[in-house]
Write a protein that holds these residues in place. Structure first.
Motif, PDB file in Angstrom:
ATOM      1  N   LEU A  90       0.824  -1.209   0.000  1.00 13.71           N
ATOM      2  CA  LEU A  90       0.000   0.000   0.000  1.00 13.71           C
ATOM      3  C   LEU A  90       0.858   1.259   0.000  1.00 13.71           C
ATOM      4  N   PHE A  91       2.023   1.186   0.630  1.00 12.10           N
ATOM      5  CA  PHE A  91       2.916   2.341   0.706  1.00 12.10           C
ATOM      6  C   PHE A  91       3.929   2.393  -0.441  1.00 12.10           C
ATOM      7  N   THR A  98       9.062   9.064  -3.537  1.00 10.41           N
ATOM      8  CA  THR A  98       9.991   9.803  -2.667  1.00 10.41           C
ATOM      9  C   THR A  98      11.412   9.266  -2.761  1.00 10.41           C
ATOM     10  N   GLY A  99      11.638   8.388  -3.698  1.00 16.73           N
ATOM     11  CA  GLY A  99      12.982   7.842  -3.859  1.00 16.73           C
ATOM     12  C   GLY A  99      13.433   6.995  -2.684  1.00 16.73           C
ATOM     13  N   GLY A 100      12.468   6.372  -2.013  1.00 19.87           N
ATOM     14  CA  GLY A 100      12.817   5.503  -0.895  1.00 19.87           C
ATOM     15  C   GLY A 100      12.930   6.192   0.443  1.00 19.87           C
ATOM     16  N   VAL A 101      12.672   7.491   0.498  1.00 18.20           N
ATOM     17  CA  VAL A 101      12.741   8.207   1.772  1.00 18.20           C
ATOM     18  C   VAL A 101      11.558   7.848   2.661  1.00 18.20           C
ATOM     19  N   ASP A 102      10.382   7.726   2.060  1.00 20.09           N
ATOM     20  CA  ASP A 102       9.156   7.499   2.824  1.00 20.09           C
ATOM     21  C   ASP A 102       8.480   6.223   2.329  1.00 20.09           C
ATOM     22  N   GLY A 103       7.324   5.898   2.926  1.00 13.02           N
ATOM     23  CA  GLY A 103       6.564   4.744   2.493  1.00 13.02           C
ATOM     24  C   GLY A 103       7.048   3.438   3.075  1.00 13.02           C
ATOM     25  N   ARG A 133      10.325  -7.447   0.752  1.00 15.16           N
ATOM     26  CA  ARG A 133       9.807  -6.113   0.450  1.00 15.16           C
ATOM     27  C   ARG A 133      10.907  -5.116   0.754  1.00 15.16           C
ATOM     28  N   LYS A 134      11.264  -4.305  -0.257  1.00 15.63           N
ATOM     29  CA  LYS A 134      12.371  -3.389  -0.031  1.00 15.63           C
ATOM     30  C   LYS A 134      12.008  -2.257   0.897  1.00 15.63           C
ATOM     31  N   ASN A 135      10.704  -1.971   1.071  1.00 16.80           N
ATOM     32  CA  ASN A 135      10.289  -0.876   1.949  1.00 16.80           C
ATOM     33  C   ASN A 135       9.787  -1.390   3.298  1.00 16.80           C
ATOM     34  N   LEU A 136      10.525  -2.354   3.855  1.00 22.29           N
ATOM     35  CA  LEU A 136      10.247  -2.846   5.197  1.00 22.29           C
ATOM     36  C   LEU A 136      11.464  -2.620   6.081  1.00 22.29           C
ATOM     37  N   PHE A 137      11.271  -1.872   7.164  1.00 22.68           N
ATOM     38  CA  PHE A 137      12.314  -1.705   8.167  1.00 22.68           C
ATOM     39  C   PHE A 137      12.309  -2.888   9.125  1.00 22.68           C
ATOM     40  N   ILE A 138      13.482  -3.273   9.587  1.00 23.02           N
ATOM     41  CA  ILE A 138      13.601  -4.202  10.702  1.00 23.02           C
ATOM     42  C   ILE A 138      13.966  -3.374  11.932  1.00 23.02           C
ATOM     43  N   LYS A 139      13.166  -3.518  12.991  1.00 22.82           N
ATOM     44  CA  LYS A 139      13.375  -2.731  14.203  1.00 22.82           C
ATOM     45  C   LYS A 139      14.355  -3.435  15.137  1.00 22.82           C
ATOM     46  N   ILE A 140      15.357  -2.675  15.577  1.00 20.94           N
ATOM     47  CA  ILE A 140      16.378  -3.170  16.503  1.00 20.94           C
ATOM     48  C   ILE A 140      16.521  -2.153  17.624  1.00 20.94           C
TER      49      ILE A 140
END
Length: 370
Positions: A90-91, A98-103, A133-140
């Motif tokens: 969806l994002f 945004t060139g990968g800055v957001d979403g 998914r390239k637009n997934l952060f992993i939280k650490i």
């Protein structure tokens, strides 16, 4: 123009601090994206515990995994990634424009790994690959064991949302870990564009000292800590070290405001959104706070780059007995309590899934036999 759009226009991203399968299925998240300028999403064990425990949206998938013999953490991560892949998709248009800055969407490694650097690194790399998914952060977490893990995971090319930061010093430590990872990538000829955000928790400061200070100081400490940290953030963005990385093609690690739902019932429900409007930042907010801000929030002045009156406010706290040493000790305590809280939610979540697996599988087998 809606207040949420105003925040977006001044350069602050609004991310939803929630995910449930219901939000995805009934189109609510899509509506928030289209109507309330939501451009990202974060999750944590507490959010998933509530989502899975308090609805039947996951039951069919849990039954299927139970019948396949899956147990432990595996079925949870499969459930979470099913949701987060949908959210990431969806994002995706925001991410691309945004060139990968957001979403971005975010998934946390197991909180039980909070003090295990090597296993955190392995889990982060594995989860990112599994998500696909390239637009997934992993939280650490940005704790003692997490800081070296962040550097290694960034070096491995995995986007990181650094969580559980509570002070300027915590933020600087996380930012330096990010820079070291990028510098190491550049040294061996790898692409320096590995995205990261650094999440500073706000409201927990005010909850922690509410009973210890006068009425005039309540609900002011978290904002002062944020302003102090924002000053350090803006100074770092213009530092020679950071500029060298930017010139080489790296992307700035953005500062993110977390824990921005108002906890004090006597304070405005939009307190932290209105106080922390700032360009080149993210605010991740609970659904209730998002709706309140869209309904009656206001966007006034933005945070000053020089920290504004943060030090003057902190001097008032020092006079009330909350000096720099006390702040450092409290930041450490809040980080540890955050680790413990997420571990508790994680254990609750695992127990919930185990219980549902047993009940749903048995119900299915009983229905099959009949």
């Amino acid at each position: 123009m809606k207040t949420t759009q105003q925040l977006h226009e001044l350069g602050q991203s609004i991310w939803l601090d929630n995910i449930t399968r219901g939000l995805l299925i009934n189109g609510t998240l899509a509506r928030y994206i289209n109507e309330l300028s939501v451009t990202g999403l974060t999750s944590n064990p507490s959010i998933f515990d509530q989502a899975i425990r308090n609805s039947d949206f996951y039951d069919a998938a849990i039954r299927e995994k139970a019948l396949a013999g899956k147990s432990g953490e595996a079925p949870f991560f499969e459930l979470a990634l099913e949701d987060l892949r949908q959210a990431s998709d969806l994002f995706r248009s925001v991410h691309d424009t945004t060139g990968g800055v957001d979403g971005w969407a975010s998934l946390e490694v197991s909180p039980l790994l909070a003090n295990n650097t090597a296993d955190t690194i392995q889990a982060a790399i594995q989860l990112y690959a599994q998500a696909n998914r390239k637009n997934l952060f992993i939280k650490i977490p940005g704790n003692k064991a997490g800081i070296p893990a962040i550097e290694e995971v960034i070096f491995a090319g995995v986007p990181v949302n650094v969580t559980l930061l509570f002070s300027r010093e915590h933020y600087i430590s996380a930012a330096e870990a990010y820079m070291r990872g990028i510098e190491r990538r550049l040294a061996v000829g790898l692409d320096p564009k590995v995205t990261s955000v650094a999440s500073l928790f706000i409201s927990r400061w005010d909850v922690a000292i509410q009973a210890k200070v006068s009425e005039t100081l309540r609900n002011r400490l978290g904002i002062a800590i944020a302003m102090r940290t924002y000053k350090a953030y803006r100074e770092l963005l213009t530092s020679p070290r950071w500029q060298k990385l930017i010139d080489a093609g790296a992307r700035s690690q953005r500062l993110l405001w977390a824990s921005t739902g108002t906890k004090d019932p006597n304070a405005p429900d939009t307190l932290y959104l209105e106080a922390l409007a700032a360009s080149n930042t993210v605010n991740t907010i609970p659904e209730k706070t998002l709706l309140a801000f869209a309904e009656h929030g206001t966007v006034g002045r933005t945070l000053p780059l020089d920290g504004g009156n943060a030090e003057a406010v902190l001097a008032e706290f020092a006079q009330a007995g909350v000096n720099e040493a006390a702040l450092a000790a409290l930041a450490a305590r809040l980080q540890q309590e955050g680790e413990q809280s997420f571990a508790k939610s994680w254990n609750s979540l695992m127990a919930c899934i185990t219980s549902k697996c047993a009940v749903l599988a048995q119900t299915h087998l009983g229905a099959t036999k009949s």
